[in-house]
Write an enzyme that holds these catalytic residues in place. Sequence first.
Site, short mmCIF file in Angstrom:
data_model
loop_
_atom_site.label_atom_id
_atom_site.label_comp_id
_atom_site.label_asym_id
_atom_site.label_seq_id
_atom_site.Cartn_x
_atom_site.Cartn_y
_atom_site.Cartn_z
N GLY A 165 37.28 41.61 -0.66
CA GLY A 165 37.59 40.60 -0.55
C GLY A 165 37.19 39.62 0.47
CB CYS A 183 42.19 40.93 -4.65
SG CYS A 183 42.07 39.18 -5.18
CG ASN A 206 43.25 44.57 -6.70
OD1 ASN A 206 42.90 45.75 -6.67
ND2 ASN A 206 42.15 43.70 -7.15
N GLY A 207 43.70 42.26 -9.45
CA GLY A 207 43.44 42.38 -10.73
C GLY A 207 43.35 41.16 -11.40
CE1 TYR A 221 28.52 47.05 -4.48
CE2 TYR A 221 30.37 46.07 -5.30
CZ TYR A 221 29.31 46.09 -4.48
OH TYR A 221 29.09 44.83 -3.69
P1 AMP Z 1 22.09 42.11 -8.84
O1 AMP Z 1 21.85 43.01 -9.72
O2 AMP Z 1 21.17 41.20 -7.96
O3 AMP Z 1 23.02 40.83 -9.52
O4 AMP Z 1 23.11 42.69 -8.00
C1 AMP Z 1 23.44 43.98 -7.91
C2 AMP Z 1 23.94 44.57 -6.68
O5 AMP Z 1 25.20 43.93 -6.17
C3 AMP Z 1 24.48 46.28 -7.06
O6 AMP Z 1 23.44 47.10 -6.50
C4 AMP Z 1 25.77 46.24 -6.12
O7 AMP Z 1 25.45 46.87 -4.96
C5 AMP Z 1 26.17 44.84 -6.12
N1 AMP Z 1 27.38 44.34 -7.05
C6 AMP Z 1 27.44 45.21 -8.03
N2 AMP Z 1 28.66 44.34 -8.62
C7 AMP Z 1 29.19 43.65 -7.60
C8 AMP Z 1 30.43 42.95 -7.86
N3 AMP Z 1 31.07 42.91 -8.81
N4 AMP Z 1 30.56 42.13 -6.56
C9 AMP Z 1 29.63 42.25 -5.69
N5 AMP Z 1 28.51 43.05 -5.51
C10 AMP Z 1 28.32 43.97 -6.52
#
Ligand code: AMP
Length: 451
Positions: A32, A5, A106-107, A246
């Site tokens: 979010g 969040c 957030n958390g 990320y």
């Molecule tokens: P996947 O390996 O297909 O599950 O998706 C990985 C990609 O999703 C990564 O390269 C990130 O860019 C993105 N990603 C990583 N962690 C998250 C997360 N917690 N929420 C949303 N996107 C994420």
Amino acid sequence: MREECGVVAVCRKEQPAAGLVHRGLFALQHRGQEGAGIATWDADGMHFLKGRGLVAESLPTYKVERLTGNMGIGHVRYSTVPSDRTENIQPFVATLPFGHMAIGHNGNLKNQAALQRDLESRGSLISTSMDTELMVHLMARSGADSLETALHFMASRVQGAYSLVILLEGRLFALRDPCGIRPLVLGQTGDGFVAASETCALDALDAKYIGEVTPGELVEITPNGFRRTLLLEPGPLAPCVFELVYFARPNSVVFGQAVQSARVRMGQQLAIGDAEEGLSARPDIVVPVPDSGVPAAIGYSRESGIPLEMAILRSHYVGRTFILPDQDSRTHSIRLKLSVVREMVEGKRVLLVDDSIVRGNTSRKIVQMVREAGAREVWLRVASPALGWPCYLGIDTPSYGELIINRHTSVAEVERSLCADNLRYLSVDALKQATSNASFCFGCMTGDYPV
Ligand code: AMP
């Protein structure tokens, strides 16, 4: 329910706060997309507005303008399960013995289930599936007659991550958990003071960055400045390294580190690792997986001297694919979201750089698309270590068994499963170097959690 969040709090001398809170939420939209809300306060009491979806959909400007009062808080919400439960959208509003309160969180709390059982056995009626509500019930049950004492009581019973913004009858507060797991920063606008999850929200408000809310610190935000108290004893310090990998916006400064530069260094470390281990051949081009792989690809290209080509394009009209309910719809939407520029990759040995691999769906599809576009070889570099453990502290990672690294016995097997010619992850040590060896939570990469 796991949540990522973003929060913002604004206090102005005379002008309404809602417009600035709204702008702050637009800047935090990446944290979010499932729902958003704003609460403000003036002599007439609490005013609030919440809705599902993106800020632009859920909080239309003409409605935001009706929220009067010179102090307010806002929240954007993201959870694993797309939920139609509007009551799960924050700020959460409640009346406690010491006043009417709105709270944005957030958390994530690690002991949510145990807390809920305990509260219910004592007669609490829990109406949402948010751990934030449990924090409010604990505060209500504390018997305290002040917010500070109630927060202290709550903090002694919860385990986990919480960066909070709280609006309590004409007073505004920000609190960060003792481990400092999620970010929270302070800033100064032309006519007031603000707190927000990331500095990118301060930029959107033309606010000057003052610094972080320190772990365990309660900050009262007034029209004339901050009143800062160390409410909870800090430690062990464990800001989430995945914010830098990320989650945070590249133009933010998070935990005192510029996010873009940290990601560029992660890419440089990948190239250094490749040079040390020795490569069987030299890739022709470095190609980022947009948008999250771009800074690391820049770093890889700078360090290795291999040219960077933006050979994968991202559509800005398709939403995030990560939270779609099933694998089939996720796989399809990756093709809608990303396209490969054929003439840039044809006949080439392509080194793809992405920030992380979670389930592996995205990478598998991208490797396939680049190959179909005519690449001779497709190598994959990941600017974070393998993610082998779920996060209990606010990053939405799936269960242990869904993480691709746990579905295989070695990196070589993952490489085969993704149909890459060659796969390498960043090591934990290299990630530590790229993030200035600061003290972080690496729980999703090592299984060592701070709480
Ligand atoms: P996947 O390996 O297909 O599950 O998706 C990985 C990609 O999703 C990564 O390269 C990130 O860019 C993105 N990603 C990583 N962690 C998250 C997360 N917690 N929420 C949303 N996107 C994420």
